[in-house]
Structure formats: structure tokens, C-alpha cells
Design a protein around this motif. Structure first.
Motif, mmCIF file in Angstrom:
data_model
loop_
_atom_site.group_PDB
_atom_site.id
_atom_site.type_symbol
_atom_site.label_atom_id
_atom_site.label_comp_id
_atom_site.label_asym_id
_atom_site.label_seq_id
_atom_site.Cartn_x
_atom_site.Cartn_y
_atom_site.Cartn_z
ATOM 1 N N THR A 12 0.873 -1.174 0.000
ATOM 2 C CA THR A 12 0.000 0.000 0.000
ATOM 3 C C THR A 12 0.909 1.223 0.000
ATOM 4 N N GLY A 13 0.334 2.392 -0.214
ATOM 5 C CA GLY A 13 1.078 3.641 -0.066
ATOM 6 C C GLY A 13 2.439 3.623 -0.727
ATOM 7 N N GLU A 14 3.442 3.996 0.061
ATOM 8 C CA GLU A 14 4.806 4.106 -0.467
ATOM 9 C C GLU A 14 5.354 2.765 -0.946
ATOM 10 N N ASN A 15 5.016 1.676 -0.241
ATOM 11 C CA ASN A 15 5.484 0.351 -0.683
ATOM 12 C C ASN A 15 4.956 0.013 -2.074
ATOM 13 N N ARG A 16 3.722 0.431 -2.364
ATOM 14 C CA ARG A 16 3.139 0.147 -3.684
ATOM 15 C C ARG A 16 3.932 0.862 -4.779
ATOM 16 N N ILE A 17 4.289 2.115 -4.508
ATOM 17 C CA ILE A 17 5.067 2.895 -5.498
ATOM 18 C C ILE A 17 6.420 2.223 -5.727
ATOM 19 N N LEU A 18 7.091 1.867 -4.635
ATOM 20 C CA LEU A 18 8.426 1.268 -4.736
ATOM 21 C C LEU A 18 8.365 -0.105 -5.423
ATOM 22 N N ALA A 19 7.345 -0.908 -5.077
ATOM 23 C CA ALA A 19 7.219 -2.250 -5.676
ATOM 24 C C ALA A 19 6.885 -2.155 -7.161
ATOM 25 N N TYR A 20 5.989 -1.237 -7.510
ATOM 26 C CA TYR A 20 5.556 -1.061 -8.909
ATOM 27 C C TYR A 20 6.760 -0.709 -9.794
ATOM 28 N N HIS A 21 7.538 0.285 -9.359
ATOM 29 C CA HIS A 21 8.680 0.713 -10.177
ATOM 30 C C HIS A 21 9.830 -0.280 -10.107
ATOM 31 N N GLY A 22 9.970 -0.967 -8.960
ATOM 32 C CA GLY A 22 11.002 -1.992 -8.843
ATOM 33 C C GLY A 22 10.743 -3.165 -9.777
ATOM 34 N N LEU A 23 9.477 -3.554 -9.897
ATOM 35 C CA LEU A 23 9.124 -4.640 -10.828
ATOM 36 C C LEU A 23 9.408 -4.240 -12.267
ATOM 37 N N HIS A 24 9.175 -2.955 -12.549
ATOM 38 C CA HIS A 24 9.462 -2.451 -13.902
ATOM 39 C C HIS A 24 10.959 -2.609 -14.199
ATOM 40 N N VAL A 25 11.804 -2.274 -13.215
ATOM 41 C CA VAL A 25 13.262 -2.423 -13.385
ATOM 42 C C VAL A 25 13.616 -3.896 -13.608
ATOM 43 N N ILE A 26 13.009 -4.786 -12.808
ATOM 44 C CA ILE A 26 13.292 -6.224 -12.951
ATOM 45 C C ILE A 26 12.935 -6.703 -14.359
ATOM 46 N N ASN A 27 11.846 -6.165 -14.917
ATOM 47 C CA ASN A 27 11.403 -6.592 -16.256
ATOM 48 C C ASN A 27 12.189 -5.951 -17.391
ATOM 49 N N VAL A 28 12.621 -4.703 -17.173
ATOM 50 C CA VAL A 28 13.229 -3.948 -18.288
ATOM 51 C C VAL A 28 14.754 -3.990 -18.248
ATOM 52 N N ALA A 29 15.322 -3.834 -17.049
ATOM 53 C CA ALA A 29 16.791 -3.786 -16.953
ATOM 54 C C ALA A 29 17.247 -4.470 -15.669
ATOM 55 N N PRO A 30 17.050 -5.807 -15.573
ATOM 56 C CA PRO A 30 17.404 -6.487 -14.318
ATOM 57 C C PRO A 30 18.909 -6.499 -14.084
ATOM 58 N N ARG A 31 19.313 -6.424 -12.824
ATOM 59 C CA ARG A 31 20.740 -6.556 -12.505
ATOM 60 C C ARG A 31 21.177 -7.980 -12.856
ATOM 61 N N ALA A 32 22.485 -8.158 -13.006
ATOM 62 C CA ALA A 32 23.018 -9.445 -13.492
ATOM 63 C C ALA A 32 22.548 -10.621 -12.625
ATOM 64 N N GLY A 33 22.506 -10.422 -11.301
ATOM 65 C CA GLY A 33 22.107 -11.508 -10.393
ATOM 66 C C GLY A 33 20.676 -11.954 -10.606
ATOM 67 N N PHE A 34 19.779 -10.971 -10.797
ATOM 68 C CA PHE A 34 18.376 -11.311 -11.049
ATOM 69 C C PHE A 34 18.228 -11.996 -12.398
#
Length: 567
Positions: free
Chosen positions: A238-260
Motif C-alpha cells: 500500500t502507499g509508499e510500498n506500492r510505489i516502490l514495488a511497482y517501479h522496482g518490478l518495472h526495473v526487474i522486467n526492463v533492466a534487471p541486474r546481473a544476479g536477477f
């Protein structure tokens, strides 16, 4: 196991009508939004389009100024800094986040994860001694430290300062660190209280970046770590966690770090969801700390070379398969113990064997609640003490229950639904008796039957492609914003329903509804035993979520059953 179905109360009809008109959506969608506390077009816009600009000012958090000033001083004076975090997903992602950010500014940064077996949970004296031996004068502790009163004093005697970033509940006293960042502090006015440890760490780097004149965009590459910690630590999305999770998932899908990238290479999916992160990424990161050492996970998460990351990931994969075998074996032993001691009818589960692997007792506690739905503790020997992981059932605060057993506990910490503790070996029977007594006196008996919380009753013909398109945008899902659950009555099977899978554990059929043209394929995992409910075209009621099924390149909507009952 029987379940109780609970339909959520109807939201305010005026709010529902307002949302239908302002958003141009059908009633089921408007109702779902209103149930989630969304009452206006503006709030719906923020929900569907989480915006980094809506993150709170990090300086609203108590002690943030002090934390940033102390770190800046360390950078300016060339001090050695140690980034310290726990061995679980929240801790290791926090250490990866903080250390990799600091290293973009400054070279003298060491990382430290305590050994699960020799040091245990939280800040350790060994960690502080290591810092002292290596001329480290500042420790940044993440996802731990809020109760480390003695350890922080010990560090001070050795000339070492602490900055603590934690999200666990504080005790009566706050450690005398240079700065203690924890939104759950009673004297902290930070507007959002539900950040995970990595989230608090992110707020600290956000504050440092702001002071340096950097925008939030510069911190986007770190959000994949934050999203992973949010999913794994089961904090509200919810709230701030939702914003962080939403954009973090976008990073995982578009430009994941080597480990992921290395971990996710085994998933053949177009779009990675928070569920994939929780069930594929998180267990592997966790496996390093459970079976070997948490630093392996930090290495994987900070490695930039893809070949090296692949190597780390395959090592962690083998730790994970060892972990699976271990937790399976211990769960079987624990279930035998409950039967041998004839404790099937107790209101709590407390089990112990000295040779159980400390790294998996939390998983075993979760597994046991799947069989006996009640507050559960699994103990093992840890040095000269016994250590346990506690898990609870929905609606029961296990942290409070442990607080009531304090006379028998050496130390404990955690949340409402998960905690860790240590006791003296001779206290085991006393503790076990007291815990059962506390649970018996305080638990509402209905909490001992699993509950399926239903958002709404709908007709099958309300499940349209448009409905599904909007429903998908409710993601990422998690506590506080669970994937919507629906109920429909008067369903009948096409007549071809059957049990599938190994041991025919799962139920597969195609359903339609009386007076309704729509029909859907249905899958019910572990519901094979309920096939009698649907045979001979008997009408039945079902609780389910809506999902997409991809088969041979064809994508269709299917219903994922949670439970069924005869009408």
C-alpha cells in the motif's frame, strides 16, 4: 481442512456510483476500488499509476538529518564504513543496496552478514569485533539493530558509531546510536509506517541523493532490490510500498541486474510479477543464508559481470535444492512428533529436535500451519541455547503472545505473524506449557479455521476482457492489496471434470452458470478430493481468482479455485 468463507462488507454505494461515473468502469471494478479505500478519481489515478513523485520526503523520518550528516562526515574524513544486515532477503537486499550506492561515492565500504549459526539474528558482538579489528569507525545496520542496546554501547566503547535502519517494533528503550531510523518509533512522525528494512535503507540513500542534488531517477536501478524485499518480507503493498514495488518490478522486467537475470533465466515468462519474485527469486536469495552464508547472496546481488553472476546463481541453486530436501525431511519428523505426543488437538504447535537445521525452521513452521492451522514454533539447538522460528495464523499476534511468555525467553523479536526467539534448554517445557496457555486464553477460536476473504459475489458473464484488463492493473498484489477473490453460485461442470497431476491432487473442469452464456476453464490446486461436489452436474458454489492461462501460444482466461462447496 475446512475453510470459512467471509464476504467483505459492501462499500458505500455512493462512492461506488461516483467511481463508476468518473472512471467509466463497471460496478464490480468500482466496488473493488472502494473496498481498497479508493474514493475519488484522483485516488484511483494514484493507485493505477504509482508515481515516484508521491514518495514522502525522507527527511520527515526521525534522525534522518543526523544519519546523513554522520555518513557524509565519514566520506569526507576517509573513514572505513561497514554495511551490516541480516541473512534473510530483506537484510541481504538492504546490504546490497546500501553498499553498492556508497561505493559509487567512495571506496572504503565493507559488507557484513552475521553467520546464522555462530552469531544468530541481528547485530552481533563478533560483527563489532570484526569492525574494530579492521579499523572501521561507522556501522550502518539495516533490517536489524532496533533492540541492540548493549551491542551499540559495546561498539561505542570501541570507538565505533552506529546508524540503524530498521522497521521492527522497538522495545521500551531505543539504542544510543548516532541515528535510529525506524518509522515504527513512537516519536517518529514519518507518514508511512510499513516500510521493510530495505525500504528504510532506500529512504536513507534518497536523503543522501537529495542532499547531493540528484533526482529520484538516479536511484531507479536500486528499486529492484526494494521490490524484492517488499515481496519477501510480506509487508503491505500500500502507499509508499506500492510505489516502490511497482517501479522496482518495472526495473526487474526492463533492466534487471546481473544476479536477477541469472536467477530468472529459468522462468520462461514475458512479464515477471511480484509472485515470481516471492516464489522464485526470494527463496534462492534466502537459501544462501539458510544453507551456507548470507554474503553469497550479497555477492550475487552486487555482481555486475553476467558470467560471474551465472556462476553464483548456479551455486545458490544447489543450496536451494538442498534446502528443499532438508525442510521436507524436518517437516515430516515434526508432524510425527505431534502425533507421537498426541498434540493434534492443542491450540498451538511447539516442536523441537536438537539436530534440525536452523536455516529451515521458519519454513518448517509455515509448513506445519498448513496441516494444523494454529500458532506454531519450531525449535532447534543453537550453541548452548535453543532457537525457534514462530509463525502465526491470520488475526493472531504471535509477537504479543511471546511477550506474555517473556519469563521463559532469553530474547525475541519480529512481527505480528513471524518472530524469532532463543531460550535456555531447561526452559523448553515451561515455555511450551506457557505458550499453549497464552494462546488458549487469548485466541478467538474461529481464527483456528482458515478464512477465505471474498471481495465480491459476481456472475460469470461479468468476467469480460475489459474487466480482466483493469483487474491486471490492480497489481502488484500483496498484503493490503491482495489479488481479488470472487464467489459465484449455481455453477455446473460440463461433465468432463477430472482429477489431474501426480496423485490426482488437482481438480480440472469447465464451468458454466445457470441462465448465463459464459463458461470458463477452471483449475483447483490440491482440490482433487472435492471432485464429488461437481459430479453429475450438481450445482455448486466456488471461490476463485481470475487468471490467464497460456497453452500452445493461446491465451485464455481461467478461474483459479480456492475452494468449492455444494449448493
Amino acid at each position: 481442512m475446512n475453510t470459512r468463507w467471509t464476504i467483505k462488507p459492501n462499500p458505500n454505494p455512493e462512492t461506488v456510483n461516483t467511481l463508476m461515473q468518473s472512471l467509466g468502469v463497471d460496478k464490480p471494478i468500482a466496488r473493488l476500488l472502494a473496498q481498497r479505500g479508493i474514493n475519488s478519481f484522483e485516488e484511483a489515478k494514484k493507485f493505477f499509476r504509482p508515481n515516484l513523485a508521491d514518495l514522502h520526503d525522507p527527511y520527515l523520518m526521525k534522525d534522518m538529518e543526523k544519519a546523513v550528516a554522520r555518513i557524509e562526515q565519514a566520506l569526507a574524513e576517509g573513514e572505513n564504513i561497514m554495511v551490516y544486515g541480516d541473512y534473510d532477503v530483506d537484510g541481504t537486499t538492504s546490504v546490497a543496496l546500501m553498499s553498492s550506492y556508497l561505493k559509487t561515492l567512495y571506496p572504503n565500504v565493507a559488507t557484513y552478514i552475521p553467520d546464522r549459526y555462530n552469531e544468530g539474528y541481528g547485530v552481533s558482538f563478533q560483527g563489532i569485533d570484526f569492525a574494530s579489528d579492521n579499523d572501521i569507525s561507522l556501522i550502518i545496520a539495516l533490517d536489524c539493530g532496533i533492540k541492540a542496546i548493549e551491542k551499540v554501547s559495546y561498539a561505542k566503547e570501541k570507538g565505533i558509531d552506529f546508524v540503524i535502519c530498521d522497521h521492527h517494533r522497538p522495545g521500551a528503550e531505543i539504542p544510543k546510536a548516532i541515528a535510529v531510523l525506524d518509522p515504527k518509533r513512537e516519536d517518529c512522525d514519518y507518514p508511512y509506517k510499513e516500510l521493510c528494512g530495505c525500504g528504510v535503507g532506500f529512504k536513507l540513500i534518497q536523503a543522501m541523493a537529495a542532499k547531493r542534488g540528484d533526482t529520484i531517477q538516479a536511484l531507479l536501478p536500486y528499486l529492484d532490490l526494494v521490490a524484492t524485499a517488499i515481496g519477501a518480507d510480506i509487508v503491505p503493498i500500500t502507499g509508499e510500498n506500492r510505489i516502490l514495488a511497482y517501479h522496482g518490478l518495472h526495473v526487474i522486467n526492463v533492466a534487471p541486474r546481473a544476479g536477477f537475470k541469472a536467477i530468472l533465466s529459468q522462468i520462461k515468462k514475458e512479464v515477471i510479477t511480484i509472485t515470481d519474485v516471492v516464489f522464485v527469486v526470494a527463496p534462492r536469495i534466502n537459501a544462501a543464508g539458510r544453507m551456507k552464508h548470507g554474503l553469497h547472496a550479497v555477492e550475487l546481488l552486487t555482481e555486475e559481470n553476467e558470467t560471474q553472476a551465472q556462476h553464483f546463481a548456479s551455486e545458490i541453486e544447489s543450496h536451494n535444492s538442498t534446502r528443499k530436501d532438508t525442510d521436507k525431511a524436518i517437516t515430516a519428523e515434526a508432524l510425527d512428533q505431534i502425533e507421537e505426543l498426541k498434540e493434534q488437538e492443542c491450540l498451538s504447535t511447539v516442536v523441537y529436535a536438537e539436530n534440525w537445521h536452523k536455516g529451515v525452521i521458519g519454513i518448517v513452521a509455515s509448513r506445519l500451519t498448513e496441516t494444523y492451522y494454529r500458532p506454531t514454533l519450531v525449535f532447534t539447538k543453537s550453541g548452548d541455547k535453543l532457537a525457534a522460528s514462530a509463525r502465526s495464523v491470520k488475526g493472531f499476534d504471535v509477537y504479543n503472545a511471546l511477550e506474555a511468555c517473556q519469563d521463559h525467553i532469553e530474547q525475541f523479536g519480529g512481527h505480528m505473524y513471524a518472530a524469532g526467539l532463543t531460550i535456555k534448554e531447561e526452559e523448553y517445557d515451561n515455555f511450551k506449557r506457557k505458550f499453549e496457555e497464552v494462546v488458549s486464553e487469548t485466541i478467538d477460536r474461529k481464527l483456528l479455521t482458515p478464512e477465505i476473504s471474498i471481495d465480491a459475489e459476481i456472475e460469470l458473464d461479468e468476467i469480460t476482457p475489459k474487466f480482466w484488463r483493469i483487474l491486471k492493473q490492480f497489481a502488484p498484489f500483496g498484503p493490503g492489496n491482495m489479488s481479488p477473490v470472487f464467489m459465484s453460485r449455481n455453477l455446473t461442470d460440463s461433465g468432463f471434470g477430472k482429477c489431474v497431476g501426480s496423485e490426482e491432487a488437482h481438480l480440472k473442469c469447465r464451468v458454466s452458470q445457470v441462465d448465463n452464456k459464459s463458461s470458463f476453464n477452471v483449475i483447483g490446486f490440491n482440490l482433487g478430493k472435492k471432485i464429488k461436489c461437481i459430479q453429475n452436474k450438481k450445482p455448486f458454489s466456488a471461490v476463485y481468482s481470475v487468471d490467464e492461462n497460456e497453452w500452445n501460444g493461446n491465451v485464455s482466461l481461467q478461474l483459479k479455485l480456492k475452494d468449492i462447496k455444494e449448493n
